[in-house]
Design an enzyme around this catalytic site. Structure first.
Site, mmCIF file in Angstrom:
data_model
loop_
_atom_site.group_PDB
_atom_site.id
_atom_site.type_symbol
_atom_site.label_atom_id
_atom_site.label_comp_id
_atom_site.label_asym_id
_atom_site.label_seq_id
_atom_site.Cartn_x
_atom_site.Cartn_y
_atom_site.Cartn_z
ATOM 1 N N LEU A 101 0.847 -1.191 0.000
ATOM 2 C CA LEU A 101 0.000 0.000 0.000
ATOM 3 C C LEU A 101 0.883 1.243 0.000
ATOM 4 C CD1 LEU A 101 -2.706 -0.978 2.673
ATOM 5 C CD2 LEU A 101 -3.004 -0.887 0.195
ATOM 6 N N ASP A 102 0.403 2.314 -0.643
ATOM 7 C CA ASP A 102 1.133 3.570 -0.647
ATOM 8 C C ASP A 102 1.322 4.076 0.780
ATOM 9 O OD1 ASP A 102 0.901 3.370 -3.380
ATOM 10 O OD2 ASP A 102 -0.813 4.726 -3.501
ATOM 11 N N LYS A 103 2.287 4.955 0.960
ATOM 12 C CA LYS A 103 2.605 5.482 2.288
ATOM 13 C C LYS A 103 1.395 6.141 2.937
ATOM 14 C CE LYS A 103 6.136 8.262 4.642
ATOM 15 N NZ LYS A 103 7.352 9.106 4.458
ATOM 16 N N THR A 105 -1.807 5.472 2.185
ATOM 17 C CA THR A 105 -2.997 4.626 2.100
ATOM 18 C C THR A 105 -3.070 3.731 3.331
ATOM 19 O OG1 THR A 105 -2.942 4.621 -0.318
ATOM 20 C CG2 THR A 105 -4.186 2.859 0.744
ATOM 21 N N HIS A 184 -0.156 2.993 -7.570
ATOM 22 C CA HIS A 184 -1.157 4.064 -7.459
ATOM 23 C C HIS A 184 -2.390 3.812 -8.336
ATOM 24 C CE1 HIS A 184 1.332 6.451 -4.923
ATOM 25 N NE2 HIS A 184 2.153 6.903 -5.850
#
Length: 232
Positions: A101-103, A105, A184
């Protein structure tokens, strides 16, 4: 199984350290010094010692985490990672991350010592659905339901995303389900459709739903039934 994996799964050291220490003669297999950390052993038969300590092998670990913002989905980095959220026992295991997961998210993140499990969850060929709750800058137009289903063209990478499900659950909020894990992706589905995601949370991977009792940064091991969701 590989010697370094057996030792790593036992929580005695990281694989990087195991490899370095093996060259110094720190590993004994059935009384013989083994300097190759990739050496194959049978945990049920072979007697292994690492740095003078008996290696008590146990089965794979499967962890569900409710990832908070501000942590990288990585095992090592100069910035805080999700591994930093774990207790010491889990922190030294040879864990990999399934579905990063993105930082910024939040939500469901899976970690495991089982490479086959990681591959099953992350491989596009598995077609496992990942479900997110997205909050957007602007109201969500109903026309995006069909656009997501047809496949949004991602101009940055010059490709058309796989068909995705969009369920509008509020003026600026929707449930999005995808079957690929490109960088993303959910954010790009909206940005290439003229909107912007301001908050994103993953709530399910396949049939596995994020445990509602887990607060941000909390985690627990999966049950046998939950692990079986990802067994072919």
């Amino acid at each position: 199984m590989r010697l370094d994996k057996m030792i790593g799964n036992s929580g005695l050291d990281t694989r990087k350290n195991i490899k370095r220490n093996a060259k110094k003669g720190a590993i004994l297999v059935n009384g013989e010094v083994i300097k190759d950390s990739s050496y194959q052993v049978d945990p049920e038969v072979d007697e292994v010692y690492y740095m003078g300590q008996f290696v008590d092998y146990f089965e794979n670990i499967y962890i569900m985490m409710n990832k908070p913002q501000g942590y990288l989905s990585a095992t090592e980095d100069k910035d805080p990672t999700v591994i930093d959220l774990l207790d010491d026992f889990y922190r030294v295991l040879d864990l990999s991350i399934a579905g990063r997961l993105d930082k910024d998210t939040t939500g469901l993140l899976l970690l495991s010592t089982d490479g086959k499990f990681i591959h099953r969850v992350t491989s596009p060929n598995s077609n496992i659905e990942k479900t997110y709750i997205a909050k957007t800058r602007d109201p969500i137009d109903e026309s995006l339901i069909d656009l997501f289903k047809e496949g949004v063209y991602i101009k940055e990478d010059d490709y058309t995303a796989r068909s995705a499900k969009l369920e509008i659950i509020g003026k600026n909020e929707a449930k999005v389900t995808v079957t690929e894990g490109k960088f993303h992706l959910v954010k790009r589905l909206f940005s290439n459709s003229g909107n912007e995601v301001v908050d994103l949370k993953r709530v399910a991977i396949g049939d596995l739903k994020l445990d509602s009792h887990l607060g941000l940064g909390e985690y627990r091991e999966l049950s046998d039934d939950e692990v079986s969701y990802f067994v072919e």
